[in-house]
Design an enzyme around this catalytic site. Sequence first.
Site, PDB file in Angstrom:
ATOM      1  N   TYR A  24       0.408  -1.056   0.206  1.00  0.00           N
ATOM      2  CA  TYR A  24      -0.239  -0.168  -0.112  1.00  0.00           C
ATOM      3  C   TYR A  24       1.070   1.202   0.114  1.00  0.00           C
ATOM      4  CZ  TYR A  24      -3.833  -3.233   1.250  1.00  0.00           C
ATOM      5  OH  TYR A  24      -4.609  -4.055   1.530  1.00  0.00           O
ATOM      6  N   HIS A  34      -8.943   1.189  -5.948  1.00  0.00           N
ATOM      7  CA  HIS A  34      -8.122   0.717  -4.856  1.00  0.00           C
ATOM      8  C   HIS A  34      -6.744   0.941  -5.266  1.00  0.00           C
ATOM      9  CE1 HIS A  34     -11.842  -1.883  -3.463  1.00  0.00           C
ATOM     10  NE2 HIS A  34     -11.976  -1.790  -5.015  1.00  0.00           N
TER      11      HIS A  34
END
EC number: 4.2.1.10
Length: 146
Positions: free
Chosen positions: A24, A104
Amino acid sequence: MVKKVLLINGPNLNLLGTREPEKYGTTSLKDIEQAGRDQADSKKDGSELQVFQSNTEGFIVDRIHKAKQDGVGFIVINAGAYTHTSVAIRDALLGTAIPFIEVHITNVHQREPFRHQSYLSDKAVAVVCGLGVYGYTASIEYALNY
């Protein structure tokens, strides 16, 4: 052009910057939110980015409902794990009839099979995944110009 955009982030996204940085990245949610606000402000036309994060499904549903009352014209949503499980969030989005983009950070299609199913994608204006935090920038830009 849309003046009010709502950015919604779901469960565990409050941990961005420290949670699994190899997947991430190291950018925090606060940094993403501030960059989005700056992006809206740079339009110099009164555009506004509202932000909301919750780890609780019902709170996300409530915020989507409130968006209609607030005059929000577009939603950018990273529902996190709720993407793959929440009929309630899907129904809230459909119930308000506010157009939305599903975003996302990672490419969910390169991950575990359970992440390949989305309850939102078939109703979204667009799905942005795998671009890292730039996916937020691209989605917000689109929303502001919708």
